[in-house]
Design an enzyme around this catalytic site. Sequence first.
Site, PDB file in Angstrom:
ATOM      1  N   ALA A  73       0.858  -1.184   0.000  1.00  0.00           N
ATOM      2  CA  ALA A  73       0.000   0.000   0.000  1.00  0.00           C
ATOM      3  C   ALA A  73       0.898   1.240   0.000  1.00  0.00           C
ATOM      4  O   ALA A  73       2.102   1.147   0.224  1.00  0.00           O
ATOM      5  CB  ALA A  73      -0.896  -0.012   1.229  1.00  0.00           C
ATOM      6  N   GLN A  75       1.535   3.621   2.008  1.00  0.00           N
ATOM      7  CA  GLN A  75       2.375   3.827   3.204  1.00  0.00           C
ATOM      8  C   GLN A  75       2.972   2.514   3.711  1.00  0.00           C
ATOM      9  O   GLN A  75       3.119   2.319   4.920  1.00  0.00           O
ATOM     10  CB  GLN A  75       1.560   4.522   4.296  1.00  0.00           C
ATOM     11  N   SER A  76       3.343   1.636   2.802  1.00  0.00           N
ATOM     12  CA  SER A  76       3.885   0.329   3.191  1.00  0.00           C
ATOM     13  C   SER A  76       5.211   0.449   3.934  1.00  0.00           C
ATOM     14  O   SER A  76       6.161   1.076   3.445  1.00  0.00           O
ATOM     15  CB  SER A  76       4.082  -0.520   1.932  1.00  0.00           C
ATOM     16  N   ASN A  77       5.283  -0.193   5.101  1.00  0.00           N
ATOM     17  CA  ASN A  77       6.550  -0.291   5.828  1.00  0.00           C
ATOM     18  C   ASN A  77       7.442  -1.364   5.209  1.00  0.00           C
ATOM     19  O   ASN A  77       8.664  -1.266   5.261  1.00  0.00           O
ATOM     20  CB  ASN A  77       6.288  -0.652   7.293  1.00  0.00           C
ATOM     21  N   VAL A  79       7.710  -1.941   2.044  1.00  0.00           N
ATOM     22  CA  VAL A  79       8.389  -1.312   0.909  1.00  0.00           C
ATOM     23  C   VAL A  79       9.588  -0.491   1.396  1.00  0.00           C
ATOM     24  O   VAL A  79      10.674  -0.564   0.816  1.00  0.00           O
ATOM     25  CB  VAL A  79       7.394  -0.452   0.101  1.00  0.00           C
TER      26      VAL A  79
END
Length: 339
Positions: A73, A75-77, A79
Amino acid sequence: MLLSRFPRLHFAHLPTPLEPMDQLSKALGGPRLWVKRDDCTGLAGGGNKTRKLEFLLADALEAKADTIITQGATQSNHVRQTAAIAAKLGLACEILLEDRTGSDDPDYNLNGNVMLDQMMGANLQKVPGGTDMDGAMADLAAELRGQGKNPYVIPGGGSNPIGALGYAHCGLELLYQAVAQDLRIDLVTHATGSAGTQAGLVAGLSATRSGIPVLGYGVRVPREQQETKVYGLACATADLMGCPGAVARDHVTANCDYVGAGYGIPREDTLEAMTLFARYEGLLLDPVYSGKGAAGLIDGIRQGDFDPSMNIVFIHTGGAQALFAYRKAFGFQPYPGSG
Ligand SMILES: *Cc1c(COP(=O)(O)O)cnc(C)c1O
């Protein structure tokens, strides 16, 4: 289940501390709460994906990859942590960001994890919510292969059996800490999303016959769907570890009553839980995962679901870097003199 048989890189700061949350336990008047600081794994802010990436990146290097592809998503952590380790290993990093929330808030779209992804040189591309993300990554991989590159695809959240080994390892780490600190752990809780964290923990804690139950708090899909996903991955992880049959269906429990309107959308109780952790323990949770997990745990304590004599370990899976994308959700007022 000798985990050292598997190729693994070592960049996580381990073991992560296991600390009592005395002030919060007292304020809630319930069981003794502990926090396992997986927000402190060290990779560009840390978080739970780092443990998975130690195994996944070792596999990528064995495959002689030059490019890492993954998705998440906005705001992926996951990523952010993938972008960090790709940078450190000198690999290109191609990211597909799914617009799962539809937010048009510039903080959400550009600040927090997105800003950090860009800082670490990841190549970001946004795709609409509901896109077949595995299909989109496969297409991108084929395109890059056509250009002579050798991409390695990591599924969302790093959640496949190789990634989940990182959390089987965390389960062992927790057992060592419990023995060293003479601590009887009665329950492990955490937020569950793409399922690798819970699947790995369940595989590790079941294969060792620890008898420690794991309770995941869902952040996206309903209970049946989440439990099915976790169970399938936990079994596949146990198979990979050489422990087929170690995981029973009733080792997997997910409570998905605290999701609210959907993935990435905090509710009032999410924000309240985050505020309690901040004010009693100085701990920063996140509004997408750990805040919802904490909201479930706190509500369970208030409802009397847990005996006060219990020792409950909350795994802090990280995510505070997303806080700056959610500034508006908290509605803090200007302070005197700030204009
Ligand atoms: C990804 C993530 C989770 C969920 O872990 P899964 O392995 O995807 O279930 C929990 N907390 C944070 C902060 C995360 O980034």
